[in-house]
Design a protein around this motif. Sequence first.
Motif, mmCIF file in Angstrom:
data_model
loop_
_atom_site.group_PDB
_atom_site.id
_atom_site.type_symbol
_atom_site.label_atom_id
_atom_site.label_comp_id
_atom_site.label_asym_id
_atom_site.label_seq_id
_atom_site.Cartn_x
_atom_site.Cartn_y
_atom_site.Cartn_z
ATOM 1 N N ASP A 80 0.856 -1.186 0.000
ATOM 2 C CA ASP A 80 0.000 0.000 0.000
ATOM 3 C C ASP A 80 0.892 1.236 0.000
ATOM 4 O OD1 ASP A 80 -1.544 2.221 0.588
ATOM 5 O OD2 ASP A 80 -2.930 1.104 1.863
ATOM 6 N N ARG A 82 0.240 4.397 -0.220
ATOM 7 C CA ARG A 82 -0.218 5.542 0.571
ATOM 8 C C ARG A 82 0.187 5.398 2.032
ATOM 9 N NH1 ARG A 82 -5.659 4.548 -2.355
ATOM 10 N NH2 ARG A 82 -4.568 2.604 -2.072
ATOM 11 N N LYS A 83 0.107 4.178 2.549
ATOM 12 C CA LYS A 83 0.405 3.956 3.967
ATOM 13 C C LYS A 83 1.818 3.418 4.188
ATOM 14 C CE LYS A 83 -4.446 3.038 5.077
ATOM 15 N NZ LYS A 83 -5.414 1.946 5.290
ATOM 16 N N HIS A 87 1.723 -5.437 2.574
ATOM 17 C CA HIS A 87 0.630 -6.313 3.020
ATOM 18 C C HIS A 87 1.082 -7.750 3.128
ATOM 19 C CE1 HIS A 87 -2.583 -3.446 3.001
ATOM 20 N NE2 HIS A 87 -2.332 -3.089 1.763
ATOM 21 N N ARG A 160 -7.375 -1.038 -6.136
ATOM 22 C CA ARG A 160 -6.854 -1.558 -4.867
ATOM 23 C C ARG A 160 -5.334 -1.525 -4.837
ATOM 24 N NH1 ARG A 160 -8.667 -7.351 -5.057
ATOM 25 N NH2 ARG A 160 -7.833 -7.047 -7.138
ATOM 26 N N GLY A 161 -4.717 -0.846 -5.799
ATOM 27 C CA GLY A 161 -3.251 -0.863 -5.899
ATOM 28 C C GLY A 161 -2.742 -2.189 -6.427
#
Lengths: 342, 342
Positions: A80, A82-83, A87, A160-161
């Motif tokens: 992810d 952005r964060k 995952h 969802r990337g």
Amino acid sequence: MLQPKDVMIGIDLGGTSMRALVVDRRNKILALEKIPTNPTQRPERTVTDLAGMVDEVVKMAGLTRANVQGVSIGAPGAVDPRKGIVHHAPNLGWKEFALGQKLNARLNVPIFVENDVNVGVVGEHALGAARGTDDVVGIFVGTGIGGGIILAGELYEGLRGAAGELGHMILDINGPLCGCGRHGCAEALASRTAMERDVRGEIKKGGKSHVLKIMRERGKDRMTSSVILRALRKNDPVMKKVLARAQFYLALLVANVVNLLDPECIVIGGGVAERLGEEYVAPAREQAKAYFLDPRDADKIRVVPGILGDNAGALGAVVLGRKRLAIQHAPRHARKPKTGAA
Amino acid sequence: MLQPKDVMIGIDLGGTSMRALVVDRRNKILALEKIPTNPTQRPERTVTDLAGMVDEVVKMAGLTRANVQGVSIGAPGAVDPRKGIVHHAPNLGWKEFALGQKLNARLNVPIFVENDVNVGVVGEHALGAARGTDDVVGIFVGTGIGGGIILAGELYEGLRGAAGELGHMILDINGPLCGCGRHGCAEALASRTAMERDVRGEIKKGGKSHVLKIMRERGKDRMTSSVILRALRKNDPVMKKVLARAQFYLALLVANVVNLLDPECIVIGGGVAERLGEEYVAPAREQAKAYFLDPRDADKIRVVPGILGDNAGALGAVVLGRKRLAIQHAPRHARKPKTGAA
């Protein structure tokens, strides 16, 4: 003379090694460091290794942390951006790991995290084989097959990337089992892992091959791209047959992508493409054309091997990191990434 | 009250019929006309038919040609939207036909030409099932399978204008022969033509089926979507088996698209989707998910049947025509299409 905070660190974090580049604003590599990855250790230990590698490579470039604008990492698996979270990275044994946050706590500079294949494609687009094109699809062939998509000059991530997972497009629903648990994915037909499986299969069926001997001589337990190259140079019949089959499936994958996206350029990256170059890509390119639904101007679509080699990911991470830094610093009404705004 | 030049005419030009809509600025349909297509006549005669249909439908709306901003046509086959040329349309028997220029000579209003499936997807995106989303892939299942792609809210055409030909993505390289001459394309596995072939095959193998009887009763020589619906309502075992198989391959196609593009929305259009709706789409949607490489938030990707039915293409043509008209009228420095600029 370099201004303070004038370099970006690009990192390619792989399952066997990690590589860091210090890159200036003109995309010149000022220093390079490479250390082994240890996937058996806790992720926090790997963050310590990464922080140490950054400090080391910055020192090698004759700089200090004050010169560093940011650290941008290409990480394997589902990410992810952005964060800054990884995952799921089977190669590293990581799940839901906040890589960006953890490394920022050590280095106190902006950290950017992106999928490793995506940054590889960004690298080839900005500085490599796909330079000057707008719509590019990257197909990276290694132990698996990954991909990345550039549209209108920008990395396309999807809802969802998860965009670019073209290694798991199904080409033969009745085909061999893939690492993902399904059958007939491109990865199960054209990856280096698929080629090794097929070489071993041919040998079992009585095929004459030097491949296993070359692997023993080189102390390799896997059929690396250097083993493939050596076997081809020895005119190994099994290797030639298996490579041709993999090239045919690569051609089908290229054609599926062309029929859907009709891009300007398809870059074939990864170890095999890097070592064999046109010897690997040319037959796939020719066979792919026969599967384009629209035959008009088929040659306008450039299907080319990558040229940045092992630096593609780290260089692409630098390019992407700079764009993301520019967005963070841009006023709120101008948050669309723009080339050259950094 | 309507201002002069306030309506756009949208035309869906098909191999069996052509349909024209008069649409106002609020996308209200003011009149509709439908006439048969005659693919055996010279293309110039079809231009005469089109011009006559436009005049007729404008009259039906109580307007004159002075009210018409432009005529926007969705045409089958390979199209060059910039030049208004139909390169190759087997349904119509056309090759390199300058449709835009010829119709402009008759009507003296701006003519826009685009691929019929592309305008269908634009219609569902602007006014139908994919409203409010940015990245959309349309899969239109009929005698063939066509597709179209919307990215960042705009029609994505690709380098050669050939993007979206997802019916010719190969799902089973050892599969049945496709109309395009290759094997195992999605179209050869999941189109209405593929279903009819499989129904006839099952009957030859001794399968009990009402399908041929229903076709005779309705005077149809092909298994149309209404025949499929009728057979399902009669609980026809062959039809159910064949539909389930086609749905499975549709699921694979959806998954291949998702793994590559990770779009917000996939619209399934065409006659079968329109008549059967969720009964057709739901099983494909569920099976597709099992083939998503990234299972996270799989339900965020909307896989939905189209809702505009036979008007999707003509309505999409209107929306696209308005955008193109706005670009033509925009100052040179602002030639990027913008929604609402019309």
